[in-house]
Scaffold this motif. Structure first.
Motif, PDB file in Angstrom:
ATOM      1  N   LEU A 144       0.837  -1.202   0.000  1.00  0.00           N
ATOM      2  CA  LEU A 144       0.000   0.000   0.000  1.00  0.00           C
ATOM      3  C   LEU A 144       0.871   1.252   0.000  1.00  0.00           C
ATOM      4  N   GLY A 145       1.951   1.238   0.804  1.00  0.00           N
ATOM      5  CA  GLY A 145       2.854   2.385   0.835  1.00  0.00           C
ATOM      6  C   GLY A 145       3.491   2.647  -0.516  1.00  0.00           C
ATOM      7  N   ALA A 146       3.855   1.571  -1.241  1.00  0.00           N
ATOM      8  CA  ALA A 146       4.448   1.733  -2.571  1.00  0.00           C
ATOM      9  C   ALA A 146       3.424   2.276  -3.559  1.00  0.00           C
ATOM     10  N   ILE A 147       2.178   1.856  -3.431  1.00  0.00           N
ATOM     11  CA  ILE A 147       1.119   2.304  -4.340  1.00  0.00           C
ATOM     12  C   ILE A 147       0.900   3.815  -4.222  1.00  0.00           C
ATOM     13  N   VAL A 148       0.893   4.324  -2.997  1.00  0.00           N
ATOM     14  CA  VAL A 148       0.636   5.764  -2.795  1.00  0.00           C
ATOM     15  C   VAL A 148       1.938   6.532  -2.608  1.00  0.00           C
ATOM     16  N   PRO A 190       8.897   5.206 -12.183  1.00  0.00           N
ATOM     17  CA  PRO A 190       9.644   3.944 -12.273  1.00  0.00           C
ATOM     18  C   PRO A 190       9.911   3.294 -10.920  1.00  0.00           C
ATOM     19  N   MET A 191      10.295   4.075  -9.931  1.00  0.00           N
ATOM     20  CA  MET A 191      10.581   3.524  -8.606  1.00  0.00           C
ATOM     21  C   MET A 191       9.317   2.947  -7.978  1.00  0.00           C
ATOM     22  N   ALA A 192       8.208   3.686  -8.064  1.00  0.00           N
ATOM     23  CA  ALA A 192       6.951   3.194  -7.480  1.00  0.00           C
ATOM     24  C   ALA A 192       6.487   1.917  -8.174  1.00  0.00           C
ATOM     25  N   ILE A 193       6.549   1.891  -9.506  1.00  0.00           N
ATOM     26  CA  ILE A 193       6.125   0.702 -10.253  1.00  0.00           C
ATOM     27  C   ILE A 193       7.002  -0.487  -9.894  1.00  0.00           C
ATOM     28  N   LEU A 194       8.311  -0.249  -9.808  1.00  0.00           N
ATOM     29  CA  LEU A 194       9.238  -1.334  -9.471  1.00  0.00           C
ATOM     30  C   LEU A 194       8.923  -1.919  -8.102  1.00  0.00           C
ATOM     31  N   LEU A 195       8.643  -1.050  -7.125  1.00  0.00           N
ATOM     32  CA  LEU A 195       8.310  -1.519  -5.776  1.00  0.00           C
ATOM     33  C   LEU A 195       6.999  -2.298  -5.764  1.00  0.00           C
ATOM     34  N   VAL A 196       5.997  -1.794  -6.492  1.00  0.00           N
ATOM     35  CA  VAL A 196       4.698  -2.468  -6.520  1.00  0.00           C
ATOM     36  C   VAL A 196       4.818  -3.844  -7.184  1.00  0.00           C
TER      37      VAL A 196
END
Length: 578
Positions: free
Chosen positions: A124-128, A164-170
């Motif tokens: 959830l943290g990565a999504i937002v 890119p960072m958020a997508i990679l984490l998700v």
């Protein structure tokens, strides 16, 4: 219930029409335009008056990615490379480390609050965790507030580079929940490096290739923007397929093309803006249709608590830590923290676990949607007010309202463009150097082309006084635009904002500091004969200065008023009360 093609097109047209018409109301009340599209979609959905039952996350995911690629392409085209001088490294810090810090803090808090496994909280943290390009570009450019280059550039580049960072984490966290393999930090870092390296390198190369094509291949007027869209989408999907970041690549393609010199720049910009707005409207309408508003109430108070933690705790901590190595004033850091807008990107990212079929995926989607609504309502509606409250608003510089490129050249002194200026003050006279200039093969000084008053061309001579509302067409080198724009703009003495912000007087950057000290009674201790006003600003504020930066010098205040590259050209001087 299935609907035929005509019914679908009719409903889509009506929804878009209502959204666009409603946008005029939001401008008056200060709400983000994107919130209107989202709200209309929700009203048209199964819980709203439209009763449309839309439950196709795969289609929403596809449309969301397509729209985000177009929005990032247009956002890149509107970002000036000059902002990279002061905003690149702070932006990259926020786009990488900032996303990780936000993910960790929000994830830990959410796992505790929702009583779920830590990995679900981190997902959830990565999504937002990332700010939204569509929301940031839209609000900064339509809020009516001019920010200094350091703040505005940091926010725009961050929002374009943090996906890119958020997508990679998700993707990584979703994969971990689907398998039993442990997390490999080295594998994560390697994949992150690959995403940024491939996306960054190919994005720049692709932008240069597209720029060359636009300059050399003749096309029908309306096809230039479509060529850019087609090329950008091909780069976006192609780079995604080979393991790079398509989001970063398409942003860099837009950045490269937008800062290149092409004849059709103005027409292309207008078409691209329209396509970007269509992409935003369609995406937010579809995402609004996808959600069931009544389901948001199930975990409503938890979602509000997570949104509050994100806005008032996680984002400020991340911004403070990421900007520590850089020369930002505290009001600037507070504002960057506040304009951490969430929008379509988190909602699209929340579809990853839904499509993967993870347990708790509906919970993650509903909380994400509520967080986005709160962010747009609270942060999005206060962007201009907070800027004025923190006193980081900068008076807009005079600029032409239209331009057409006639001669393109890498050397700005050899390029030639036709500019239209709006006269904003009565009684202005056109300088004789412009009025009496004779056209020649080599344009060395600005040339007057036409004066338009009340939709009629006017004959201009040395006695002609311009009136507010007149339109002046000039033939100029791009480097002369700022100086000529000053002639036709409202005089600083008649503008309270300009006078109050920059001061009553203007001096050159190379003005002697010791002469200023003598005139205004400032002690001469520690001042050398060779010191200049510009050197004082650089010494006290650091290397990366922007218009609006200021220092106190005895009983006067010096504010940077005009810069050329990294050099201070004009400084505003204002007397201060002791």
């Amino acid at each position: 219930m299935a609907i035929d093609a005509n019914s679908f097109i009719f409903l889509a047209g009506i929804l878009l029409l209502v959204s666009i018409l409603a946008s005029s109301f939001t401008v008056r009340v200060g709400l983000p335009l994107l919130l209107v599209f989202l709200g209309i979609g929700m009203l048209a959905g199964e819980d709203g008056v439209g009763r449309l039952d839309f439950d196709n996350p795969n289609l929403a995911f596809f449309v969301g990615n397509l729209a985000l690629a177009i929005i990032l392409l247009d956002g890149g085209m509107q970002t000036k490379t000059s902002t990279f001088r002061v905003a690149l490294w702070p932006s990259l810090s926020l786009a990488t480390l900032g996303v990780v810090l936000t993910t960790a803090s929000v994830g830990t808090f959410a796992a505790w609050l929702l009583d779920v496994k830590l990995i679900y909280g981190l997902l959830l943290g990565a999504i937002v965790g990332s700010t939204d390009a569509a929301a940031v570009f839209s609000l900064l450019r339509n809020s009516g507030v001019k920010l200094n280059e350091r703040v505005g550039g940091t926010l725009e580049i961050e929002s374009g580079a943090n996906d890119p960072m958020a997508i990679l984490l998700v993707v990584m966290l979703t994969g971990l929940l689907q398998s039993s393999e442990p997390l490999s930090v080295l594998a994560f870092l390697g994949q992150m490096g690959q995403q940024f390296a491939i996306g960054g390198a190919l994005g720049v190369l692709g932008g240069k290739l597209l720029l060359m094509v636009l300059r050399r291949i003749p096309l029908v007027e309306g096809l230039h923007a479509l060529l850019i869209i087609a090329f950008g989408l091909a780069m976006f999907s192609g780079i995604n397929m080979i393991g790079g970041s398509g989001f970063l690549a398409v942003y860099l393609v837009g950045l490269t093309v937008g800062n290149g010199r092409i004849k059709q720049q103005e027409a292309i910009s207008q078409v691209m803006d329209g396509l970007a707005w269509l992409a935003q409207a369609g995406m937010f309408l579809l995402l609004g249709l996808l959600v069931t508003p009544s389901s948001l109430l199930t975990h409503g108070w938890q979602a509000v608590a997570i949104a509050a933690f994100l806005i008032f705790v996680a984002r400020p901590i991340a911004v403070i830590l990421c900007l520590l190595p850089f020369d930002f004033r505290w009001p600037e850091r507070v504002y960057i923290s506040w304009v951490g807008l969430r929008g379509a990107v988190p909602i699209v990212l929340a579809l990853y676990p839904v499509i993967a079929g993870l347990s708790n995926s509906e919970l993650l989607f509903e909380i994400t949607f509520t967080v986005v609504l709160i962010s747009l309502l609270l942060q999005g509606s206060t962007v201009p007010q907070v800027a004025r409250w923190l006193k980081i608003e900068v008076p807009p510089a005079p600029a032409p309202i239209t331009s057409f490129s006639l001669i393109n050249d890498a050397d700005a002194n050899r390029s030639l463009e036709l500019y239209e200026f709006l006269v904003q003050a009565d009684g202005v006279r056109i300088p004789s150097t412009i009025l009496h200039n004779v056209p020649s093969e080599t344009v060395s000084t600005p040339q007057l082309v036409s004066l338009i008053r009340n939709q009629q061309p006017m004959v201009v001579d040395a006695q002609t006084e311009l009136k507010s509302g007149d339109r002046i067409w000039m033939l100029l080198h791009p480097g002369d635009v700022n100086d000529v724009a000053q002639i036709f703009s409202q005089k600083a003495s008649s503008s309270f904002l300009l006078q109050n912000f920059f001061g009553e007087f203007a001096i050159r950057g190379d003005a002697s500091l010791i002469d200023l000290a003598k005139v205004y009674g400032v002690p001469l201790d520690g001042i050398d004969e060779s010191d200049t006003a510009a050197e004082l600003l650089q010494r006290q504020l650091g290397k990366h200065l922007v218009v609006g930066d200021r220092v106190r010098f005895g009983n006067i205040r010096l504010t940077i008023r005009q810069m050329n590259g990294g050099e201070i050209e004009v400084i505003g001087l204002k007397l201060q009360n002791n």
